[in-house]
Design a protein around this motif. Sequence first.
Motif, PDB file in Angstrom:
ATOM      1  N   GLY A   1       1.769  14.175  13.749  1.00  0.00           N
ATOM      2  CA  GLY A   1       0.842  14.307  12.632  1.00  0.00           C
ATOM      3  C   GLY A   1       1.355  15.066  11.434  1.00  0.00           C
ATOM      4  N   ALA A   2       2.671  15.236  11.313  1.00  0.00           N
ATOM      5  CA  ALA A   2       3.223  15.918  10.143  1.00  0.00           C
ATOM      6  C   ALA A   2       2.881  15.160   8.867  1.00  0.00           C
ATOM      7  N   ALA A   3       2.630  15.900   7.803  1.00  0.00           N
ATOM      8  CA  ALA A   3       2.229  15.287   6.535  1.00  0.00           C
ATOM      9  C   ALA A   3       3.407  14.983   5.627  1.00  0.00           C
TER      10      ALA A   3
ATOM     11  N   ARG B   1      -9.747   5.194  -0.563  1.00  0.00           N
ATOM     12  CA  ARG B   1     -10.325   3.983   0.034  1.00  0.00           C
ATOM     13  C   ARG B   1      -9.407   3.399   1.100  1.00  0.00           C
ATOM     14  N   LEU B   2      -8.104   3.402   0.819  1.00  0.00           N
ATOM     15  CA  LEU B   2      -7.153   2.872   1.798  1.00  0.00           C
ATOM     16  C   LEU B   2      -7.157   3.706   3.070  1.00  0.00           C
ATOM     17  N   LEU B   3      -7.210   5.001   2.929  1.00  0.00           N
ATOM     18  CA  LEU B   3      -7.264   5.875   4.106  1.00  0.00           C
ATOM     19  C   LEU B   3      -8.477   5.536   4.969  1.00  0.00           C
ATOM     20  N   ALA B   4      -9.620   5.307   4.310  1.00  0.00           N
ATOM     21  CA  ALA B   4     -10.847   5.003   5.044  1.00  0.00           C
ATOM     22  C   ALA B   4     -10.812   3.606   5.654  1.00  0.00           C
TER      23      ALA B   4
ATOM     24  N   ALA C   1      -6.537   5.504   8.504  1.00  0.00           N
ATOM     25  CA  ALA C   1      -5.284   6.246   8.509  1.00  0.00           C
ATOM     26  C   ALA C   1      -5.570   7.736   8.361  1.00  0.00           C
ATOM     27  N   ARG C   2      -4.856   8.529   9.129  1.00  0.00           N
ATOM     28  CA  ARG C   2      -5.070   9.973   9.109  1.00  0.00           C
ATOM     29  C   ARG C   2      -4.599  10.588   7.794  1.00  0.00           C
TER      30      ARG C   2
ATOM     31  N   ARG D   1      -1.329  10.119   4.352  1.00  0.00           N
ATOM     32  CA  ARG D   1      -0.478   9.254   3.553  1.00  0.00           C
ATOM     33  C   ARG D   1       0.733   8.755   4.344  1.00  0.00           C
ATOM     34  N   VAL D   2       1.210   9.571   5.260  1.00  0.00           N
ATOM     35  CA  VAL D   2       2.333   9.148   6.098  1.00  0.00           C
ATOM     36  C   VAL D   2       1.987   7.869   6.853  1.00  0.00           C
ATOM     37  N   GLN D   3       0.804   7.825   7.419  1.00  0.00           N
ATOM     38  CA  GLN D   3       0.397   6.629   8.161  1.00  0.00           C
ATOM     39  C   GLN D   3       0.261   5.421   7.230  1.00  0.00           C
ATOM     40  N   LEU D   4      -0.145   5.642   5.990  1.00  0.00           N
ATOM     41  CA  LEU D   4      -0.211   4.526   5.032  1.00  0.00           C
ATOM     42  C   LEU D   4       1.191   3.973   4.767  1.00  0.00           C
ATOM     43  N   VAL D   5       2.176   4.853   4.666  1.00  0.00           N
ATOM     44  CA  VAL D   5       3.551   4.392   4.461  1.00  0.00           C
ATOM     45  C   VAL D   5       4.017   3.553   5.645  1.00  0.00           C
ATOM     46  N   ILE D   6       3.722   4.033   6.851  1.00  0.00           N
ATOM     47  CA  ILE D   6       4.102   3.288   8.049  1.00  0.00           C
ATOM     48  C   ILE D   6       3.445   1.918   8.055  1.00  0.00           C
TER      49      ILE D   6
END
Length: 217
Positions: A97-99, A191-194, A198-199, A201-206
């Motif tokens: 979970g590192a940011a 909105r993308l996180l929701a 996604a927890r 921004r890192v998860q959005l990149v993945i």
Amino acid sequence: MIRVALVDDQPLVRAALQMVIADAPDLELVGEAGNGIEAVKLAAEAAPDVIVMDIRMPEMDGIEATRQIVAGPAGAQIIVLTTFDDDAYVYGALQAGAAGFLVKDMALEQILDAVRVVAAGDGLLAPAVTRRLIKDFAAVRTQKPSPVRELSAITSREREVLTLIGSGLTNAEIATALTISPATAKTYVTRLLAKLDARDRVQLVILAYEAGLVGTP
């Protein structure tokens, strides 16, 4: 005021960061720790906004400490300190979970700027290194979500924003690229996180890499 905690088993590293944080009017050092066990305790007691976390430490490493802190109620954003040969460790930190990530030989002022970026929930650190690590991490994940299922709920504009996030752009850079205001860019990210559950921004990149929105440089 951004509350910062330093976790590193090397006192000289902490001392160097102490000095530059003391000179920064918008940053406050709220605690230090020399290993992961101390870090977990510090996160609970001092409630920092951002923790700069080394990976290789005695007693408990930075990955396990990150996992425990993220799973707890503290709510701190964690930036992992890494080197170019730490890929396997960074993959573990991503899962924990590192940011964001910093390279240890970065200038001290760059590290402070990175702390500010993460505290604002904006951007991914050490972009050239981080994008490589996350791309490789996404490629080796054994359980990949379906890109079609994951992205079916987002609009074409949100897909554009996700692509730019995957390329490592900050909200301000996204705003410039799409000729929108920074506030609007931030709204799209929220909105993308929701929508993508996604927890951070890192998860959005993945997700952007897994969906093929961002290719190999």
